[in-house]
Design an enzyme around this catalytic site. Structure first.
Site, PDB file in Angstrom:
ATOM      1  N   GLY A  12       0.773  -1.236   0.000  1.00 20.75           N
ATOM      2  CA  GLY A  12       0.000   0.000   0.000  1.00 20.75           C
ATOM      3  C   GLY A  12       0.802   1.283   0.000  1.00 20.75           C
ATOM      4  O   GLY A  12       0.322   2.314   0.469  1.00 20.75           O
ATOM      5  N   ASN A  14       1.487   2.993  -2.636  1.00 23.25           N
ATOM      6  CA  ASN A  14       0.766   3.903  -3.541  1.00 23.25           C
ATOM      7  C   ASN A  14      -0.457   4.493  -2.842  1.00 23.25           C
ATOM      8  O   ASN A  14      -0.764   5.671  -3.011  1.00 23.25           O
ATOM      9  CB  ASN A  14       0.356   3.181  -4.828  1.00 23.25           C
ATOM     10  CG  ASN A  14       1.494   3.116  -5.828  1.00 23.25           C
ATOM     11  OD1 ASN A  14       1.879   4.131  -6.405  1.00 23.25           O
ATOM     12  ND2 ASN A  14       2.060   1.935  -6.011  1.00 23.25           N
ATOM     13  N   ARG A  66     -15.814 -18.172  -8.008  1.00 19.56           N
ATOM     14  CA  ARG A  66     -15.380 -16.845  -8.475  1.00 19.56           C
ATOM     15  C   ARG A  66     -16.558 -15.891  -8.675  1.00 19.56           C
ATOM     16  O   ARG A  66     -16.463 -14.703  -8.408  1.00 19.56           O
ATOM     17  CB  ARG A  66     -14.601 -17.025  -9.788  1.00 19.56           C
ATOM     18  CG  ARG A  66     -13.757 -15.848 -10.161  1.00 19.56           C
ATOM     19  CD  ARG A  66     -12.543 -15.730  -9.242  1.00 19.56           C
ATOM     20  NE  ARG A  66     -11.867 -14.461  -9.440  1.00 19.56           N
ATOM     21  CZ  ARG A  66     -10.783 -14.075  -8.801  1.00 19.56           C
ATOM     22  NH1 ARG A  66     -10.235 -14.841  -7.871  1.00 19.56           N
ATOM     23  NH2 ARG A  66     -10.219 -12.922  -9.043  1.00 19.56           N
ATOM     24  N   LEU A  94     -10.113  -7.971 -12.386  1.00 19.50           N
ATOM     25  CA  LEU A  94     -11.422  -7.393 -12.094  1.00 19.50           C
ATOM     26  C   LEU A  94     -12.525  -8.087 -12.888  1.00 19.50           C
ATOM     27  O   LEU A  94     -12.358  -8.369 -14.073  1.00 19.50           O
ATOM     28  CB  LEU A  94     -11.445  -5.903 -12.447  1.00 19.50           C
ATOM     29  CG  LEU A  94     -10.679  -4.951 -11.537  1.00 19.50           C
ATOM     30  CD1 LEU A  94     -11.101  -3.520 -11.829  1.00 19.50           C
ATOM     31  CD2 LEU A  94     -10.868  -5.272 -10.069  1.00 19.50           C
ATOM     32  N   ASN A 108      -5.621   2.598 -13.126  1.00 19.19           N
ATOM     33  CA  ASN A 108      -4.619   1.657 -12.598  1.00 19.19           C
ATOM     34  C   ASN A 108      -3.239   2.276 -12.732  1.00 19.19           C
ATOM     35  O   ASN A 108      -2.976   3.048 -13.659  1.00 19.19           O
ATOM     36  CB  ASN A 108      -4.679   0.359 -13.421  1.00 19.19           C
ATOM     37  CG  ASN A 108      -3.675  -0.683 -12.954  1.00 19.19           C
ATOM     38  OD1 ASN A 108      -3.533  -0.936 -11.760  1.00 19.19           O
ATOM     39  ND2 ASN A 108      -2.950  -1.275 -13.891  1.00 19.19           N
ATOM     40  N   HIS A 110       0.627   1.181 -13.426  1.00 19.45           N
ATOM     41  CA  HIS A 110       1.431   0.043 -13.896  1.00 19.45           C
ATOM     42  C   HIS A 110       2.909   0.457 -13.897  1.00 19.45           C
ATOM     43  O   HIS A 110       3.242   1.541 -14.397  1.00 19.45           O
ATOM     44  CB  HIS A 110       0.995  -0.380 -15.307  1.00 19.45           C
ATOM     45  CG  HIS A 110       1.752  -1.570 -15.794  1.00 19.45           C
ATOM     46  ND1 HIS A 110       1.469  -2.857 -15.370  1.00 19.45           N
ATOM     47  CD2 HIS A 110       2.828  -1.670 -16.611  1.00 19.45           C
ATOM     48  CE1 HIS A 110       2.334  -3.686 -15.923  1.00 19.45           C
ATOM     49  NE2 HIS A 110       3.163  -3.003 -16.691  1.00 19.45           N
ATOM     50  N   ASP A 151      -4.094  -3.923 -19.170  1.00 16.11           N
ATOM     51  CA  ASP A 151      -3.207  -2.769 -19.390  1.00 16.11           C
ATOM     52  C   ASP A 151      -3.401  -2.135 -20.781  1.00 16.11           C
ATOM     53  O   ASP A 151      -2.459  -1.599 -21.360  1.00 16.11           O
ATOM     54  CB  ASP A 151      -1.722  -3.171 -19.222  1.00 16.11           C
ATOM     55  CG  ASP A 151      -1.423  -3.733 -17.844  1.00 16.11           C
ATOM     56  OD1 ASP A 151      -2.077  -3.304 -16.875  1.00 16.11           O
ATOM     57  OD2 ASP A 151      -0.532  -4.591 -17.731  1.00 16.11           O
ATOM     58  N   ALA A 180       8.372   7.672  -9.916  1.00 16.00           N
ATOM     59  CA  ALA A 180       7.264   7.750 -10.874  1.00 16.00           C
ATOM     60  C   ALA A 180       5.896   7.428 -10.260  1.00 16.00           C
ATOM     61  O   ALA A 180       5.007   8.265 -10.254  1.00 16.00           O
ATOM     62  CB  ALA A 180       7.544   6.826 -12.061  1.00 16.00           C
ATOM     63  N   GLU A 181       5.738   6.228  -9.714  1.00 18.11           N
ATOM     64  CA  GLU A 181       4.395   5.813  -9.273  1.00 18.11           C
ATOM     65  C   GLU A 181       3.795   6.754  -8.244  1.00 18.11           C
ATOM     66  O   GLU A 181       2.643   7.176  -8.367  1.00 18.11           O
ATOM     67  CB  GLU A 181       4.448   4.395  -8.691  1.00 18.11           C
ATOM     68  CG  GLU A 181       4.816   3.341  -9.711  1.00 18.11           C
ATOM     69  CD  GLU A 181       4.801   1.943  -9.119  1.00 18.11           C
ATOM     70  OE1 GLU A 181       3.874   1.606  -8.379  1.00 18.11           O
ATOM     71  OE2 GLU A 181       5.744   1.174  -9.401  1.00 18.11           O
TER      72      GLU A 181
END
Ligand code: GRF
Length: 203
Positions: A12, A14, A66, A94, A108, A110, A151, A180-181
């Protein structure tokens, strides 16, 4: 006010960058309504609780199949009436139903410059292993909308990061996160909050 749900699976960092950016005013007019993890042991849930944010685990292990898990995840997100879903290190595939219902309202992060090192099987350290194996000199991170593919959704922001000699996947992963992120994920949310990036069906 932009109300968001953050989906996580692990540490976590991010999520923490988002929390800190809201507190520090680098993300305007945004509130994290809930943090949802598929993994009960995710440290991200502790970060949420420590900041007074609802922290919920919806684990596939708690459901017979699922489909039941997918329904439970969708129902939990619906409960919070959010404008935006942020995948911040979320390793769950997802459910199609969720992606359809929230079309243009899921983003998202990546850890590469898409379209390099992305798609099926490229997650976590594997992305950085592949980048080092290929010998690229520049990598980075991408924030993109989530569509039915892996992606493949529209790119919102990218930031390059230099690869250095003797990098290991772990060292490179850390640099990509720091440089970056943790920068572009909060920045993308701020752009959405300000209406600079529009939510909704991508055409
Ligand atoms: C990050 O590298 C992110 O890009 C990837 O998973 C990692 C999550 O890290 N999708 P954290 O849980 O935010 O610390």
């Amino acid at each position: 006010m932009l109300n968001i749900a953050v989906l996580v699976s692990g540490g976590g960092t991010n999520l923490q960058a988002i929390i800190d950016s809201i507190a520090g005013g680098r993300i305007s007019d945004t509130s994290i309504k809930v943090v949802i993890s598929n993994n009960a042991g995710a440290y991200a849930l502790e970060r949420a609780k420590a900041n007074g944010i609802d922290a919920v685990c919806v684990s596939p292990k708690s459901y017979e199949n699922r489909e039941l898990f997918n329904d439970a995840l969708l129902a939990k997100i619906d409960e919070y009436h959010v404008d935006l879903i942020v995948l911040a290190g979320c390793l769950v595939n997802l459910p199609a139903k969720l992606v359809e219902k929230y079309d243009g309202r899921i983003i998202n992060i990546h850890p590469s410059l898409i379209p390099s090192f992305c798609g099926r099987g490229f997650y976590g350290l594997k992305v950085h292993e592949a980048a080092l194996e290929r010998g690229v000199k520049v990598t980075g991170a991408t924030v993109h909308f989530v569509d039915a593919g892996i992606d493949t959704g529209r790119i919102i922001l990218q930031k390059p990061v230099m690869v250095e000699q003797n990098d290991t996947p772990q060292v490179l992963q850390k640099r990509v996160m720091e440089q970056a992120e943790w920068v572009i994920l909060p920045q993308a949310i701020d752009m959405i909050a300000k209406g600079e990036v529009k939510l909704g069906k991508q055409s």
